[in-house]
Write an enzyme that holds these catalytic residues in place. Structure first.
Site, short mmCIF file in Angstrom:
data_model
loop_
_atom_site.label_atom_id
_atom_site.label_comp_id
_atom_site.label_asym_id
_atom_site.label_seq_id
_atom_site.Cartn_x
_atom_site.Cartn_y
_atom_site.Cartn_z
N ALA A 66 0.76 -1.29 0.37
CA ALA A 66 0.13 0.14 -0.40
C ALA A 66 0.91 1.15 -0.01
O ALA A 66 1.45 1.06 0.33
CB ALA A 66 -0.78 0.20 1.40
N GLY A 67 0.49 2.08 -0.54
CA GLY A 67 1.22 3.42 -0.85
C GLY A 67 1.35 4.25 -1.86
O GLY A 67 1.31 4.94 -1.68
N ASN A 115 8.72 9.09 5.03
CA ASN A 115 7.69 9.14 4.94
C ASN A 115 6.30 9.74 5.59
O ASN A 115 6.42 9.12 7.05
CB ASN A 115 6.47 9.14 3.04
CG ASN A 115 5.24 8.07 4.27
OD1 ASN A 115 4.68 8.61 4.59
ND2 ASN A 115 5.98 6.45 4.68
N MET A 117 3.06 11.12 5.01
CA MET A 117 2.25 11.60 3.95
C MET A 117 0.27 12.08 4.39
O MET A 117 -0.26 13.09 4.77
CB MET A 117 2.30 10.94 3.08
CG MET A 117 2.91 9.85 2.20
SD MET A 117 3.67 11.26 1.12
CE MET A 117 2.63 11.44 0.25
N GLY A 118 0.39 11.70 5.83
CA GLY A 118 -0.81 11.38 6.11
C GLY A 118 -1.96 10.99 5.87
O GLY A 118 -3.13 11.68 6.24
N PHE A 119 -1.76 9.55 5.22
CA PHE A 119 -3.44 9.24 4.48
C PHE A 119 -4.02 10.73 3.17
O PHE A 119 -5.12 10.56 3.22
CB PHE A 119 -4.67 8.95 5.55
CG PHE A 119 -4.03 7.90 6.03
CD1 PHE A 119 -3.00 7.29 5.88
CD2 PHE A 119 -4.60 7.25 7.67
CE1 PHE A 119 -2.59 5.55 6.72
CE2 PHE A 119 -4.46 6.17 8.23
CZ PHE A 119 -3.17 4.81 7.87
N ASN A 144 -6.34 -1.18 1.41
CA ASN A 144 -5.71 -0.72 2.91
C ASN A 144 -6.83 0.37 3.74
O ASN A 144 -6.95 1.19 2.75
CB ASN A 144 -4.31 -0.66 2.91
CG ASN A 144 -3.55 -0.24 4.20
OD1 ASN A 144 -4.74 0.86 4.90
ND2 ASN A 144 -2.52 -0.72 4.79
N SER A 180 0.37 3.11 10.96
CA SER A 180 1.06 3.89 10.58
C SER A 180 1.36 5.76 11.81
O SER A 180 0.51 5.79 11.78
CB SER A 180 0.44 4.87 8.80
OG SER A 180 0.53 6.59 8.99
N ASN A 182 1.96 8.58 11.03
CA ASN A 182 1.58 9.79 10.49
C ASN A 182 0.25 10.09 10.80
O ASN A 182 -0.37 11.43 9.98
CB ASN A 182 2.02 9.69 8.93
CG ASN A 182 3.44 9.51 8.85
OD1 ASN A 182 4.15 9.94 9.29
ND2 ASN A 182 3.55 8.73 7.89
N THR A 183 -0.63 8.84 11.02
CA THR A 183 -2.44 10.02 11.95
C THR A 183 -2.21 10.12 12.88
O THR A 183 -2.30 8.98 14.00
CB THR A 183 -3.19 9.09 10.93
OG1 THR A 183 -3.22 9.05 9.48
CG2 THR A 183 -4.55 9.36 11.90
N LYS A 222 -2.56 -4.69 9.61
CA LYS A 222 -1.22 -4.62 9.22
C LYS A 222 -0.62 -4.22 10.65
O LYS A 222 -0.81 -2.85 11.09
CB LYS A 222 -0.40 -3.76 8.43
CG LYS A 222 0.49 -3.04 7.46
CD LYS A 222 0.44 -2.53 6.57
CE LYS A 222 1.95 -2.16 6.37
NZ LYS A 222 1.71 -1.51 4.72
N SER A 250 5.51 -5.30 8.35
CA SER A 250 5.31 -5.29 9.71
C SER A 250 5.10 -3.83 8.33
O SER A 250 5.97 -3.11 7.25
CB SER A 250 6.49 -3.97 10.45
OG SER A 250 7.46 -4.00 9.67
N ASN A 251 4.66 -2.71 9.31
CA ASN A 251 4.40 -0.78 8.32
C ASN A 251 5.93 -0.06 8.41
O ASN A 251 6.75 -1.22 9.13
CB ASN A 251 2.77 0.28 9.09
CG ASN A 251 2.90 0.71 8.15
OD1 ASN A 251 3.55 1.59 7.58
ND2 ASN A 251 1.18 1.41 8.82
N TYR A 322 7.63 -2.25 -1.87
CA TYR A 322 7.57 -0.58 -1.99
C TYR A 322 8.51 -0.16 -2.41
O TYR A 322 9.35 0.48 -3.52
CB TYR A 322 6.51 -0.25 -0.74
CG TYR A 322 6.38 1.08 -1.32
CD1 TYR A 322 7.05 2.23 -1.80
CD2 TYR A 322 5.27 2.16 -0.59
CE1 TYR A 322 7.03 3.92 -1.72
CE2 TYR A 322 4.82 3.37 -0.46
CZ TYR A 322 5.18 4.26 -1.29
OH TYR A 322 5.41 5.55 -0.85
N THR A 323 9.42 0.42 -0.99
CA THR A 323 10.94 1.66 -1.74
C THR A 323 11.27 0.51 -2.45
O THR A 323 12.91 1.75 -3.20
CB THR A 323 11.22 1.17 -0.52
OG1 THR A 323 10.80 2.09 0.66
CG2 THR A 323 12.39 2.35 -0.66
#
Length: 360
Positions: A66-67, A115, A117-119, A144, A180, A182-183, A222, A250-251, A322-323
């Protein structure tokens, strides 16, 4: 080709480069017949990589995390790269802009990203419209789900249920994102009691939706890599007791251990090479805790077939990247598939399922 254009992309702001690439992939997704034709060249041909989980066939254990494609803008193009499944989102019930920019940073010497990003996403309705419009799916598409930033934790369950109601007829699986960084306050939902209640509520909503959609997508959870070992064990046990169908381990992490790049102190979640060993160790821990009773998806720092194979041997039935896709380019899934097939053959496994957890 990617090696030629990568220097130019890396001269751009990381998020600008991401949007540029995603737009190009979106255009490619709409080219008649191209995604399906390309997938015939990239999809794994070795039957060792095929397995059935939750009654669904996965032609490869390598998926997209995801992302990268939050709003399902380029599902056919990502499918054309040879992934066995695709995870879109994180999606929230209402559209939201996310955190202020800059919020995405490359750390090339560390082969990592940070990151915050904050959803940021276009909301559940927009995601439903895109997934419903797909003429065909190259691979299973997972969704997700998370809560809006403005929703207090005591009301968070309703956001997750809203996403399930809006998307059950187009989701091949749901991933409950409570990890996450970031929230604000989101990770607090990983506490065992709160997590169990949330998972039970989501599973209940999925069962209600089964009558309407004639489908029962599996529900995975997750988790973050930063939990204290006792808290990690409690969260895994809570997820299992609540009846979830799987775990994603993991995240991103808040740790900055071993980083060298000047951007290492940026706030946000760290992904990429620094997570390789940590996430594999956590997959092994989760596999031992669950005794293999539910499938585990291993994600974090997978750059080579050996990295993916280590997670499989530690207990992951599936893996996600992802990365590494940012650093290695679109040929990565096909390379991982070829390499995994070779490693399975080398060790005498007839199927990837036979290798799951052998080192745990």
């Amino acid at each position: 080709m990617y090696r030629r254009i990568k220097p130019a992309l890396f001269r751009l702001d990381a998020e600008d480069a991401h949007h540029l690439t995603l737009r190009a992939l979106g255009v490619a997704s709409r080219l008649p017949a191209w995604p399906a034709l390309a997938r015939t060249l990239t999809a794994p041909a070795d039957p060792r990589l095929t397995q059935t989980l939750w009654g669904r066939t996965f032609t490869s254990p390598v998926g997209l995390a995801a992302g990268l494609d939050k709003n399902a803008e380029a599902v056919p193009a990502f499918g054309a790269l040879g992934f066995g499944f695709l995870e879109v989102g994180t999606v929230t019930p209402l559209a939201q802009a996310g955190n202020e920019r800059p919020r995405l940073f490359r750390l090339p010497p560390d082969e990592a990203l940070i990151n915050r990003m904050g959803f940021n996403n276009a909301g559940a309705e927009a995601l439903h419209a895109r997934l419903a419009a797909l003429p065909a799916r190259p691979a299973p598409v997972w969704v997700n789900i998370g809560k809006n930033k403005a929703t207090p934790n005591e009301e968070a369950v309703q956001d997750y249920l809203g996403c399930v109601r809006a998307l059950q007829d187009v989701a091949d699986a749901f991933v409950v994102n409570v990890s996450s960084p970031n929230t604000p306050g989101l990770r607090a939902l990983q506490a065992a009691a709160d997590l169990a209640a949330l998972v039970r509520a989501v599973l209940g909503e999925v069962e209600v939706g089964r009558v309407r959609t004639l489908s029962r997508p599996p529900v995975l959870v997750k988790l973050a890599p930063d939990l204290h070992p006792e808290d990690f064990e409690a969260s895994v046990n809570a997820v299992l007791a609540a009846g979830a169908d799987g775990l994603i381990i993991s995240n991103t992490t808040l740790s900055r251990e071993g980083l060298t790049h000047p951007r290492r102190e940026e706030a946000g979640g760290l992904s990429g090479r620094p997570l390789t060993r940590r996430s594999t160790d956590l997959v092994r821990d989760a596999y031992r805790l669950t005794r293999g009773r539910v499938p585990i998806v291993g994600v974090g720092g997978i750059f080579t077939a050996g990295d993916a194979y280590a997670k499989i041997r530690a207990g992951a039935a599936l893996t996600e990247v992802y990365t590494a896709l940012i650093y290695e380019g679109p040929g990565l899934p096909a390379r991982l598939n070829r390499g995994l097939a070779g490693l399975l053959a080398r060790d005498g496994f007839r199927n990837v399922a036979e290798a799951v957890g052998v080192d745990a």
